[in-house]
Write an enzyme that holds these catalytic residues in place. Sequence first.
Site, mmCIF file in Angstrom:
data_model
loop_
_atom_site.group_PDB
_atom_site.id
_atom_site.type_symbol
_atom_site.label_atom_id
_atom_site.label_comp_id
_atom_site.label_asym_id
_atom_site.label_seq_id
_atom_site.Cartn_x
_atom_site.Cartn_y
_atom_site.Cartn_z
ATOM 1 N N CYS A 47 -33.726 -12.786 -38.862
ATOM 2 C CA CYS A 47 -34.189 -13.328 -39.904
ATOM 3 C C CYS A 47 -35.289 -14.147 -40.105
ATOM 4 O O CYS A 47 -35.240 -14.064 -38.540
ATOM 5 C CB CYS A 47 -32.945 -14.444 -40.732
ATOM 6 S SG CYS A 47 -32.472 -15.401 -39.022
ATOM 7 N N GLU A 51 -23.511 -24.922 -35.979
ATOM 8 C CA GLU A 51 -24.961 -25.846 -37.608
ATOM 9 C C GLU A 51 -24.428 -26.949 -38.236
ATOM 10 O O GLU A 51 -24.872 -27.864 -39.072
ATOM 11 C CB GLU A 51 -25.384 -24.959 -38.452
ATOM 12 C CG GLU A 51 -25.962 -24.590 -39.616
ATOM 13 C CD GLU A 51 -26.107 -23.690 -41.001
ATOM 14 O OE1 GLU A 51 -26.182 -22.490 -39.514
ATOM 15 O OE2 GLU A 51 -26.050 -24.342 -41.730
ATOM 16 N N SER A 88 -21.407 -15.592 -37.171
ATOM 17 C CA SER A 88 -21.059 -16.491 -38.461
ATOM 18 C C SER A 88 -20.871 -15.479 -39.991
ATOM 19 O O SER A 88 -20.157 -14.683 -40.762
ATOM 20 C CB SER A 88 -21.604 -17.233 -38.790
ATOM 21 O OG SER A 88 -20.466 -18.075 -40.237
HETATM 22 S S1 SF4 Z 1 -30.566 -20.590 -41.551
HETATM 23 FE FE1 SF4 Z 1 -29.712 -18.834 -40.062
HETATM 24 S S2 SF4 Z 1 -29.673 -16.992 -40.825
HETATM 25 FE FE2 SF4 Z 1 -31.121 -17.993 -42.243
HETATM 26 S S3 SF4 Z 1 -32.761 -17.858 -41.842
HETATM 27 FE FE3 SF4 Z 1 -32.368 -20.033 -40.485
HETATM 28 S S4 SF4 Z 1 -31.325 -18.688 -38.390
HETATM 29 FE FE4 SF4 Z 1 -31.536 -16.950 -39.959
#
Ligand code: SF4
Length: 379
Positions: A26, A151, A286
Amino acid sequence: MKKDFSPTLLDFGPLKIYLARHFGFCYGVENAIEIAFKTVEENPGKRIFLLSEMIHNPQVNADLQAHGIVFLQDTYGKQLIPFEEITADDIVLIPAFGTTLEIEEKLKRIGIQTEKYNTTCPFVEKVWNRSEAIAKKDYTVIIHGKPKHEETRATFSHAASNAPSVIVKDMQEAKELAKYITGEKPVDDFYTEFKGQYSEGFDVEKDLQRIGVVNQTTMLASDTQAIADFLKQVMIEKFRPSDPEERFADTRDTLCYATNDNQTAVSGMLEADADLAIVVGGYNSSNTSHLVELCEEKLPTYFINNEERILSANEILHYNFHTKEELLTTDYLPKKEPVRILITSGASCPDALVEGVICKLAHIYSVKEKMEGLERSFI
Ligand code: SF4
């Protein structure tokens, strides 16, 4: 424009692979990795630390370590190198998950420039902003997330600095929390049941009167929706407000675009008539485990972290994230042709690993040449 979530068919004759339309890296992960390597390049001779794993992918983390980056904590927050050993001359990278305000403060006191090497994903910061907005309107922040995930720990710390906050990991915990809202459970039990998941000074009687939900960016969309709907209903039944917003902050989920796209693409991929699914990614990731969960509902699913787990045409080593163990399964490929396999990967998984898996399967079905032809046609 409406996005296309239908899978891509790679037709090798006896082997048909349906590749999810959206899978893998991502924006947040790519950005974090790029910053990390750039930092190494621009700072020869400097000690470079990473607060914890950059992302939940062993190959990526090993690559970073091979470039001299040292991890300060493991993925569960256990200290590997004491903060006392860090000096103002060092560089400390903050990973894509972000970090807690307490750790940020600690680093600042040492003299580390946390802003300069901060790779926190903007979609994670968006969750922090959302929780702040909820807090400003006097709602308690309920965080749907995994309590030990970096996170969620970071989001909890940010939310708790603005408002009373509680983490619920799933619907079961949301239901238990609801019993304190309705008064079904004695107040005192809350502090043992939700130990480590509520903010300091949390007052069950006062702080569950107005609530809002945010979530870890990588949860299962349907789970977060169900939890928010459930808690909203509990608040309506308990307080009978003229407007539900008096008691429940009406906001959308805080899943990131990558989680949404990858999960929707899995739903699109599952419409294909297939024999099995392979999901590639780190075992502690996750977002990857949620893709596995979606596939498991429909067909045999194998969660592997690279092509080496495919031992042969008969044997595969794969991870059961429910029991947290790696299992050996035999005869995982049906004895028929063509075999139809769905493939996807998590947001922290490099595309090269997916390619490795496809190559391994192509080798098993002796269709490697067809794959090479396909690669040429893509160039
Ligand atoms: S929140 Fe996590 S999964 Fe979503 S774009 Fe950002 S790093 Fe990637």
